[in-house]
Design a protein around this motif. Structure first.
Motif, PDB file in Angstrom:
ATOM      1  N   TYR A   1       0.999  -1.070  -0.229  1.00 39.94           N
ATOM      2  CA  TYR A   1       0.138   0.184  -0.151  1.00 39.94           C
ATOM      3  C   TYR A   1       0.940   1.295  -0.137  1.00 39.94           C
ATOM      4  O   TYR A   1       1.855   1.184   0.774  1.00 39.94           O
ATOM      5  N   PRO A   2       0.608   2.475  -0.953  1.00 37.21           N
ATOM      6  CA  PRO A   2       1.469   3.678  -1.232  1.00 37.21           C
ATOM      7  C   PRO A   2       1.568   4.261   0.380  1.00 37.21           C
ATOM      8  O   PRO A   2       0.067   4.571   1.021  1.00 37.21           O
TER       9      PRO A   2
ATOM     10  N   MET B   1      -7.082   6.436   5.240  1.00 40.54           N
ATOM     11  CA  MET B   1      -6.946   7.131   7.612  1.00 40.54           C
ATOM     12  C   MET B   1      -6.783   5.212   8.289  1.00 40.54           C
ATOM     13  O   MET B   1      -6.456   5.655   9.342  1.00 40.54           O
ATOM     14  N   VAL B   2      -7.047   4.571   7.929  1.00 37.35           N
ATOM     15  CA  VAL B   2      -6.751   3.102   8.973  1.00 37.35           C
ATOM     16  C   VAL B   2      -5.768   2.768   8.081  1.00 37.35           C
ATOM     17  O   VAL B   2      -5.131   2.886   9.382  1.00 37.35           O
ATOM     18  N   VAL B   3      -4.942   2.894   6.972  1.00 38.86           N
ATOM     19  CA  VAL B   3      -3.737   2.475   7.184  1.00 38.86           C
ATOM     20  C   VAL B   3      -2.647   3.382   7.405  1.00 38.86           C
ATOM     21  O   VAL B   3      -1.590   3.144   7.985  1.00 38.86           O
TER      22      VAL B   3
ATOM     23  N   TYR C   1       3.877   3.218   8.203  1.00 39.65           N
ATOM     24  CA  TYR C   1       3.242   4.227   7.805  1.00 39.65           C
ATOM     25  C   TYR C   1       3.157   5.644   8.714  1.00 39.65           C
ATOM     26  O   TYR C   1       2.799   6.890   8.688  1.00 39.65           O
ATOM     27  N   VAL C   2       3.200   4.506   9.736  1.00 38.26           N
ATOM     28  CA  VAL C   2       3.591   6.590  11.191  1.00 38.26           C
ATOM     29  C   VAL C   2       4.532   7.057  11.527  1.00 38.26           C
ATOM     30  O   VAL C   2       4.750   7.987  12.261  1.00 38.26           O
ATOM     31  N   THR C   3       5.374   6.101  10.343  1.00 37.07           N
ATOM     32  CA  THR C   3       7.029   6.669  10.664  1.00 37.07           C
ATOM     33  C   THR C   3       7.292   7.424   9.250  1.00 37.07           C
ATOM     34  O   THR C   3       7.713   8.353   9.574  1.00 37.07           O
ATOM     35  N   ASN C   4       6.221   7.781   8.757  1.00 42.60           N
ATOM     36  CA  ASN C   4       5.959   8.841   7.689  1.00 42.60           C
ATOM     37  C   ASN C   4       6.537  10.616   8.496  1.00 42.60           C
ATOM     38  O   ASN C   4       6.274  10.783   9.217  1.00 42.60           O
ATOM     39  N   PRO C   5       8.183  11.311   7.870  1.00 40.31           N
ATOM     40  CA  PRO C   5       8.390  11.794   8.359  1.00 40.31           C
ATOM     41  C   PRO C   5       7.501  13.504   8.234  1.00 40.31           C
ATOM     42  O   PRO C   5       7.374  14.349   9.252  1.00 40.31           O
TER      43      PRO C   5
ATOM     44  N   VAL D   1      -8.453 -10.395   8.522  1.00 40.84           N
ATOM     45  CA  VAL D   1      -8.043  -8.940   9.428  1.00 40.84           C
ATOM     46  C   VAL D   1      -7.009  -8.375   8.373  1.00 40.84           C
ATOM     47  O   VAL D   1      -6.296  -8.489   7.295  1.00 40.84           O
ATOM     48  N   LEU D   2      -6.969  -6.876   8.621  1.00 42.28           N
ATOM     49  CA  LEU D   2      -6.271  -6.419   8.260  1.00 42.28           C
ATOM     50  C   LEU D   2      -4.899  -6.581   7.767  1.00 42.28           C
ATOM     51  O   LEU D   2      -4.411  -6.176   6.442  1.00 42.28           O
ATOM     52  N   SER D   3      -3.877  -6.630   9.003  1.00 48.43           N
ATOM     53  CA  SER D   3      -2.581  -6.583   7.775  1.00 48.43           C
ATOM     54  C   SER D   3      -2.526  -8.413   7.679  1.00 48.43           C
ATOM     55  O   SER D   3      -1.370  -7.890   7.405  1.00 48.43           O
ATOM     56  N   GLN D   4      -3.283  -9.279   6.634  1.00 52.38           N
ATOM     57  CA  GLN D   4      -3.173  -9.531   6.395  1.00 52.38           C
ATOM     58  C   GLN D   4      -3.224  -8.652   4.459  1.00 52.38           C
ATOM     59  O   GLN D   4      -2.626 -10.110   3.720  1.00 52.38           O
ATOM     60  N   GLY D   5      -3.189  -7.882   4.374  1.00 57.38           N
ATOM     61  CA  GLY D   5      -3.568  -7.387   3.232  1.00 57.38           C
ATOM     62  C   GLY D   5      -4.466  -7.210   2.562  1.00 57.38           C
ATOM     63  O   GLY D   5      -5.669  -7.570   3.011  1.00 57.38           O
ATOM     64  N   PHE D   6      -4.585  -6.477   1.045  1.00 59.00           N
ATOM     65  CA  PHE D   6      -5.682  -6.489   0.261  1.00 59.00           C
ATOM     66  C   PHE D   6      -5.220  -6.783  -1.344  1.00 59.00           C
ATOM     67  O   PHE D   6      -4.289  -6.850  -1.509  1.00 59.00           O
TER      68      PHE D   6
END
Length: 363
Positions: free
Chosen positions: A239-240, A286-288, A294-298, A338-343
């Motif tokens: 996911y980008p 918003m979920v991702v 992704y939370v480490t985006n500067p 679950v979400l963490s398994q991807g899309f």
């Protein structure tokens, strides 16, 4: 007769359409040309609906039915994976199996058909942006390399709006940012722009100057692959992430003419028929955003992610076409429980296979 009329109209409009290059139509004349091409493509809508639905059903039947675990990459994207999409039952036993499949599909999370681009299937031309590499994109389906992020499988269909038929063996080229918003080969800004602030007004509002290409050997999250006999191409990626001024997106180009460079497994681009961008639903973004890495985006706590409707240069809006009726957003479904398994994300592009655009960035 309708198909013949569509082809005549496409030929009549081709010369004017080529002058649009890969940018959104702006003048009244350009918009009318785009509308006429969209009208010529209108009769393809049922094809788009059935094409996307058949791909979803084939995947669900072969991955979910009787096999709750996710198939391996090679099994999921094998050459035979979609071999039976157009097959019709020829006897009573096959008919019964088909009915059973239909019943099973009612119990799966992807049984509902999402009709995309139900009034127009001509994908609008939009800018490729400054991070496209005119050479060196590997021919491969798995473009992730060692980039960390949420697994994303892309299922992209390509239909010729002149014939309403899937386009086999056209090269679909894609590239995207990683989880923290960087493009391969472009890690840092120009030294004199290290402290640049985003544009505060105009079409470029929110954007920084493009980062130069300084690491030429990097190829992660870039790749191209030809469509199969059903006009479908699949990629494995992540996911980008996002960067200043732009909504979360994936870039694409479609080449009806291309050739392999065997020395480095890349390609020599021939005629370019389409340049576009794909997007994701805001709720999914918003979920991702809350997941690692992704939370480490500067820029997370400085400027945050640009929403779709705030996309700089009006690219998200332009990607819907002048009538606002093309849907550039992936239809996304969970790969597991679950979400963490991807899309897996589905989209179908309608392209004018006779078009020929310049293969370079116009800003």
């Amino acid at each position: 007769m309708m198909l013949f009329a569509s082809r005549l109209l496409s030929v009549a409009l081709l010369q004017v359409a080529l002058s649009l290059a890969h940018r959104a139509p702006k003048t009244e004349h350009e918009i009318e040309v785009q509308r006429a091409l969209q009208a010529a493509a209108y009769h393809c809508a049922p094809t788009v609906e059935s094409f996307t639905a058949a791909r979803k059903q084939a995947w669900a039947q072969r991955v979910l039915s009787g096999n709750p675990s996710l198939a391996g990459y090679q099994q999921l994207f094998s050459a035979e994976r979609y071999a039976g999409i157009d097959d019709k039952p020829h006897n009573a036993d096959e008919t019964a199996t088909s009915n059973d499949d239909e019943t099973f599909m009612k119990c799966t999370p992807i049984s509902e058909t999402h009709i995309q681009n139900n009034t127009c299937v001509l994908a609008p031309e939009v800018t490729e942006g400054p991070y496209y590499h005119t050479e060196g994109h590997p021919i491969r389906q798995n473009i992730a390399e060692l980039q960390d992020g949420l697994l994303l499988l892309l299922d992209i269909g390509v239909i010729d709006v002149e014939t309403c038929q899937p386009l086999p063996n056209v090269l679909v080229d894609i590239w995207q940012a990683n989880a923290t918003g960087s493009y391969a080969g472009h890690p840092l800004p120009h030294p004199h722009l290290a402290n640049e602030l985003p544009a505060s007004e105009g079409r470029r509002r929110g954007l920084l100057s493009a980062y130069p290409r300084t690491v030429h050997e990097e190829t992660w999250l870039r790749g191209a692959w030809p469509t199969d006999k059903n006009g479908v191409v699949q990629f494995t990626t992540i996911y980008p992430g996002y960067y200043t001024g732009r909504a979360t997106h994936v870039h694409t180009k479609v080449f009806p003419e291309w050739s392999v460079i065997p020395e480095n497994n890349t390609f020599k681009a021939g005629r370019l028929a389409h340049t576009g961008q794909f997007f994701f639903d805001e709720d999914m973004n918003m979920v991702v955003d809350k997941m690692y890495p992704y939370v480490t985006n500067p820029i997370k706590d400085i400027r945050g992610r640009t929403r779709n409707w705030q996309d700089s240069l009006n690219i998200f809006q332009d990607s819907h076409g002048p009538e606002g009726k093309y849907n550039p957003i992936f239809k996304v479904h969970l790969l597991g429980g679950v979400l963490s398994q991807g899309f897996i994300g589905y989209i179908t592009m309608g392209v004018n296979a006779s078009a020929s655009y310049d293969n370079f960035w116009k800003g």
